[in-house]
Write a protein that holds these residues in place. Structure first.
Motif, mmCIF file in Angstrom:
data_model
loop_
_atom_site.group_PDB
_atom_site.id
_atom_site.type_symbol
_atom_site.label_atom_id
_atom_site.label_comp_id
_atom_site.label_asym_id
_atom_site.label_seq_id
_atom_site.Cartn_x
_atom_site.Cartn_y
_atom_site.Cartn_z
ATOM 1 N N VAL A 174 0.838 -1.203 0.000
ATOM 2 C CA VAL A 174 0.000 0.000 0.000
ATOM 3 C C VAL A 174 0.870 1.249 0.000
ATOM 4 N N SER A 207 2.229 1.995 -3.327
ATOM 5 C CA SER A 207 1.218 2.530 -4.247
ATOM 6 C C SER A 207 1.079 4.036 -4.067
ATOM 7 N N TRP A 208 1.225 4.525 -2.835
ATOM 8 C CA TRP A 208 1.155 5.964 -2.583
ATOM 9 C C TRP A 208 2.385 6.683 -3.138
ATOM 10 N N MET A 253 2.282 5.697 -7.334
ATOM 11 C CA MET A 253 1.021 6.007 -7.995
ATOM 12 C C MET A 253 0.858 5.234 -9.303
ATOM 13 N N TYR A 274 -0.466 2.067 -9.244
ATOM 14 C CA TYR A 274 -1.599 1.179 -9.052
ATOM 15 C C TYR A 274 -2.367 1.618 -7.812
ATOM 16 N N THR A 275 -3.584 1.123 -7.662
ATOM 17 C CA THR A 275 -4.384 1.373 -6.471
ATOM 18 C C THR A 275 -4.704 0.039 -5.813
ATOM 19 N N THR A 276 -4.707 0.036 -4.501
ATOM 20 C CA THR A 276 -4.871 -1.213 -3.755
ATOM 21 C C THR A 276 -6.270 -1.306 -3.156
ATOM 22 N N GLN A 303 -8.956 -1.755 -0.272
ATOM 23 C CA GLN A 303 -8.941 -1.246 1.099
ATOM 24 C C GLN A 303 -8.904 -2.373 2.119
ATOM 25 N N LEU A 311 -5.199 -5.526 -5.977
ATOM 26 C CA LEU A 311 -5.448 -4.260 -6.662
ATOM 27 C C LEU A 311 -6.948 -4.060 -6.784
ATOM 28 N N LEU A 366 -9.682 -1.343 -9.013
ATOM 29 C CA LEU A 366 -9.925 -0.218 -9.910
ATOM 30 C C LEU A 366 -11.372 0.213 -9.741
ATOM 31 N N ASP A 426 -6.541 7.065 -10.492
ATOM 32 C CA ASP A 426 -5.404 7.417 -9.638
ATOM 33 C C ASP A 426 -4.139 6.648 -10.006
ATOM 34 N N ALA A 427 -4.245 5.710 -10.934
ATOM 35 C CA ALA A 427 -3.120 4.835 -11.274
ATOM 36 C C ALA A 427 -2.466 5.277 -12.579
#
Length: 376
Positions: free
Chosen positions: A66, A69-70, A73, A75-77, A79, A88, A90, A170-171
């Motif tokens: 995680v 990813s921040w 940037m 990919y988005t993980t 929660q 991941l 999307l 965001d990715a």
């Protein structure tokens, strides 16, 4: 901040696996002294499964995944990933419960294992699909697609003629990904991140270059000087981030109608956390000093895939192919279709003069009839 410094230091030393990064973080917390347990004990294996990672180690890997990813940037993980998995997700910004399709992300979940934690982070990401871009060798460009035409890929044409829906993501790995089945185009919505990495500096090395430095197997083996040059460029050089910014300018800022449609469609309705996005997409480029600061190439009516967009050309050409294949089927679409100005003005000239001629003939016939009635 210390987390980012430790991670960047690990990349510079070539220690980019999750196990090595976690070990470096633990050493830092212990005052840079040797830990009581080696790296292998950080990922303690239960006796019943040789390739499963202990609960504590898997949670550490999930947290690091995680965090990366921040930082990147790319990919988005998810929660709330399942225990022991890297996941991941999307999300559709218009519907948080809906997941968008992606052909770049071929796999959305991966089991944390000792082998996986020992991989270089670049190779770990490859388990999820194509999360990085490669520069385009000129030999891969076909004669039919030698240029990218601004009139084919601006937002006004994409929306009004091709009926393409834009989704802000965001990715960075999903930027310009086009789904033909749903006519959905994904665009990266944080240009400030790219601007930060595209400003000219004495050293063009970024955390991306450290992470994705060329190693065996990353590129096809082609014995040409051009391919060697591409290897030296790396998948995420400064030029790549310039391309991302210029692609947003191409789609929105370069065309007055596209800027107006952006301001009407997104300026008031989207969740704008990056004011630079509105500046690039909703204003003429000469009002944005950023493009001079990053030494961006000037606006053109046509762009070379090899020299202007070597990283993003395949995706731009795919969008252009789809738009060119669209034939207006109604008068409203014909009104908006300005891809070919010669055809556009020829059609409307024939239409206007044709209608005017018909009206004049009707008027003339009517007057002649009235005249005959008066004589009779």
């Amino acid at each position: 901040m210390w987390l980012m410094l430790i991670i960047a230091s690990s990349f510079r030393r070539g220690n980019s696996s999750m196990a090595e990064i976690l070990d470096a973080l633990r050493k830092s917390r212990e005052g840079d002294r040797e830990p009581d347990e080696p790296v292998s004990h950080l990922l303690v294996l239960p006796a019943e499964d040789e390739n499963a990672v202990a609960s504590e180690g898997s949670r550490a890997c999930q947290a690091l995944f995680v965090l990366m990813s921040w930082i990147l940037m790319l990919y988005t993980t998810a929660q709330h990933p399942p225990p022991g998995h890297l996941c991941l997700r999307l999300r559709d910004p218009n519907d948080e419960q809906k997941t968008l399709r992606s052909y770049c992300w071929s796999q959305l979940s991966c089991l944390v294992s000792r082998d996986l934690a020992g991989l270089r982070f670049e190779h770990l990401l490859s388990h999820f699909g194509q999360l990085k871009f490669q520069p385009l060798p000129s030999r891969l460009v076909t004669p039919d697609h030698t240029v990218v035409s601004a009139s084919n890929v601006n937002f006004f044409i994409l929306s009004k003629v091709a009926r393409i829906r834009v989704v802000w993501v965001d990715a960075l790995s999903l930027h310009l990904e086009f789904d033909r089945r749903t006519s959905t185009l994904k665009l990266f919505r944080f240009p400030s991140f790219c601007a930060m990495l595209s400003i000219p500096r004495a050293s063009k090395t970024t955390i991306f270059n450290y992470l994705f430095q060329s190693a065996g197997g990353d590129f096809e083996s082609v014995n040409t000087q051009a391919h060697t040059d591409l290897q030296q460029m790396g998948p995420y050089s400064q030029d790549f981030f310039v391309e991302v910014l210029c692609s947003l300018r191409l789609i929105f800022g370069q065309n007055a109608r596209s800027r107006g449609l952006y301001n009407k469609s997104f300026l008031q309705t989207k969740r704008s956390e990056d004011p630079l996005l509105d500046q690039i997409c909703g204003s003429p480029s000469h009002q944005c000093a950023l493009f001079d600061q990053i030494d961006a190439f000037p606006e053109k009516s046509t762009y070379s895939p090899q020299y202007d967009f070597p990283y993003l050309a395949p995706r731009l050409l795919e969008i252009q192919d789809f738009v060119v294949a669209q034939n207006p089927g109604d008068l409203r679409t014909l009104w908006y279709d300005v891809r070919d100005l010669n055809r556009y003005w020829t059609f409307w000239a024939v239409f206007v003069f044709g209608v005017a001629s018909i009206v004049l003939n009707i008027v003339q016939t009517t007057l002649t009839g009235l005249q005959l009635l008066c004589i009779g």
